[in-house]
Every structure is written in structure tokens, then in C-alpha cells.
Design a protein around this motif. Structure first.
Motif, PDB file in Angstrom:
ATOM      1  N   GLU A   7     121.023  17.040 -24.855  1.00 46.69           N
ATOM      2  CA  GLU A   7     119.653  17.375 -25.244  1.00 46.69           C
ATOM      3  C   GLU A   7     118.957  18.212 -24.173  1.00 46.69           C
ATOM      4  O   GLU A   7     118.160  19.088 -24.496  1.00 46.69           O
ATOM      5  CB  GLU A   7     118.857  16.106 -25.551  1.00 46.69           C
ATOM      6  N   HIS A   8     119.258  17.948 -22.911  1.00 49.33           N
ATOM      7  CA  HIS A   8     118.685  18.765 -21.840  1.00 49.33           C
ATOM      8  C   HIS A   8     119.170  20.209 -21.962  1.00 49.33           C
ATOM      9  O   HIS A   8     118.401  21.144 -21.730  1.00 49.33           O
ATOM     10  CB  HIS A   8     119.030  18.182 -20.466  1.00 49.33           C
ATOM     11  N   GLY A  11     117.206  21.729 -24.792  1.00 51.78           N
ATOM     12  CA  GLY A  11     115.844  22.013 -24.346  1.00 51.78           C
ATOM     13  C   GLY A  11     115.759  23.255 -23.474  1.00 51.78           C
ATOM     14  O   GLY A  11     114.858  24.082 -23.647  1.00 51.78           O
ATOM     15  N   ARG A  12     116.709  23.397 -22.559  1.00 46.74           N
ATOM     16  CA  ARG A  12     116.722  24.591 -21.695  1.00 46.74           C
ATOM     17  C   ARG A  12     116.992  25.851 -22.510  1.00 46.74           C
ATOM     18  O   ARG A  12     116.383  26.900 -22.268  1.00 46.74           O
ATOM     19  CB  ARG A  12     117.754  24.431 -20.579  1.00 46.74           C
ATOM     20  N   THR A  15     113.842  26.723 -24.440  1.00 44.18           N
ATOM     21  CA  THR A  15     112.831  27.255 -23.524  1.00 44.18           C
ATOM     22  C   THR A  15     113.174  28.684 -23.117  1.00 44.18           C
ATOM     23  O   THR A  15     112.296  29.554 -23.090  1.00 44.18           O
ATOM     24  CB  THR A  15     112.706  26.357 -22.281  1.00 44.18           C
ATOM     25  N   LEU A  43     110.504  23.043 -30.076  1.00 46.23           N
ATOM     26  CA  LEU A  43     110.221  22.269 -28.869  1.00 46.23           C
ATOM     27  C   LEU A  43     109.244  21.124 -29.147  1.00 46.23           C
ATOM     28  O   LEU A  43     109.417  20.016 -28.628  1.00 46.23           O
ATOM     29  CB  LEU A  43     109.681  23.182 -27.763  1.00 46.23           C
ATOM     30  N   TYR A  47     110.899  17.542 -28.069  1.00 48.37           N
ATOM     31  CA  TYR A  47     110.586  16.827 -26.828  1.00 48.37           C
ATOM     32  C   TYR A  47     109.996  15.432 -27.000  1.00 48.37           C
ATOM     33  O   TYR A  47     110.392  14.527 -26.244  1.00 48.37           O
ATOM     34  CB  TYR A  47     109.721  17.686 -25.906  1.00 48.37           C
ATOM     35  N   HIS A  50     112.926  13.166 -27.585  1.00 47.36           N
ATOM     36  CA  HIS A  50     113.779  13.122 -26.394  1.00 47.36           C
ATOM     37  C   HIS A  50     113.155  12.258 -25.305  1.00 47.36           C
ATOM     38  O   HIS A  50     113.820  11.398 -24.721  1.00 47.36           O
ATOM     39  CB  HIS A  50     114.014  14.553 -25.879  1.00 47.36           C
ATOM     40  N   ILE A  51     111.879  12.465 -25.055  1.00 48.96           N
ATOM     41  CA  ILE A  51     111.187  11.701 -24.011  1.00 48.96           C
ATOM     42  C   ILE A  51     111.134  10.220 -24.378  1.00 48.96           C
ATOM     43  O   ILE A  51     111.338   9.352 -23.524  1.00 48.96           O
ATOM     44  CB  ILE A  51     109.785  12.284 -23.766  1.00 48.96           C
TER      45      ILE A  51
END
Length: 84
Positions: A7-8, A11-12, A15, A43, A47, A50-51
Motif C-alpha cells: 500500500e505504501h 500511495g507513492r 502521489t 488518494l 489513505y 490505509h491509516i
């Protein structure tokens, strides 16, 4: 943990795509606005989930492996890094 790592990456990538679309828009590409909106939407949907997964699943489980002293030291270190 593997899921969060993946997931990171997602996300990157999202972005980076948003930044790229913004750069295109700054250079006069009006069509880039569609991509900007799409990436923001992705996003915004991504997010919070994910958070929540990190906060409610991963971090509590990971903290169970620490001693109380290690846990408190980590929290102090985290708090001091935010204050900077």
C-alpha cells in the motif's frame, strides 16, 4: 505487514502521478486537470483506510512485541520527531 508495504508503494505511485499531472498543468496542459482530480480522488479514498489499518491493526500488534520500556521510548522518540 506485506500488505501495508504494498500500500505504501501504491500511495507513492499515486502521489507521483499527482505531482506529474500538476507539472503538466503548470506547463499549460488543461487536460491534466482531469488526471489531478482522478489522483486526488484515489488518494482520498485510499489513505483513510490505509491509516486506519495501520492504527487499529498493525501498530497495536507490533507494540505487543515490545517491552513497556521500549514502547515508551518509541513513543517519546516519535513525539520529539513531530515537535521538530
Amino acid at each position: 505487514m506485506n500488505e501495508l508495504v504494498e500500500e505504501h508503494v501504491v500511495g507513492r505511485q499515486a502521489t507521483k502521478a499527482l505531482v506529474d499531472a500538476n507539472d503538466r498543468y503548470k506547463k499549460g496542459d488543461e487536460k491534466a486537470l482531469i488526471h489531478i482530480a482522478d489522483h486526488f480522488k484515489k488518494l482520498v479514498e485510499f489513505y483513510p483506510k490505509h491509516i486506519e489499518k495501520e492504527d487499529k491493526v498493525f501498530f497495536p500488534a507490533a507494540r505487543a512485541y515490545l517491552t513497556e520500556a521500549e514502547d515508551q521510548a518509541m513513543l517519546v522518540e516519535f513525539g520529539s520527531s513531530i515537535a521538530k
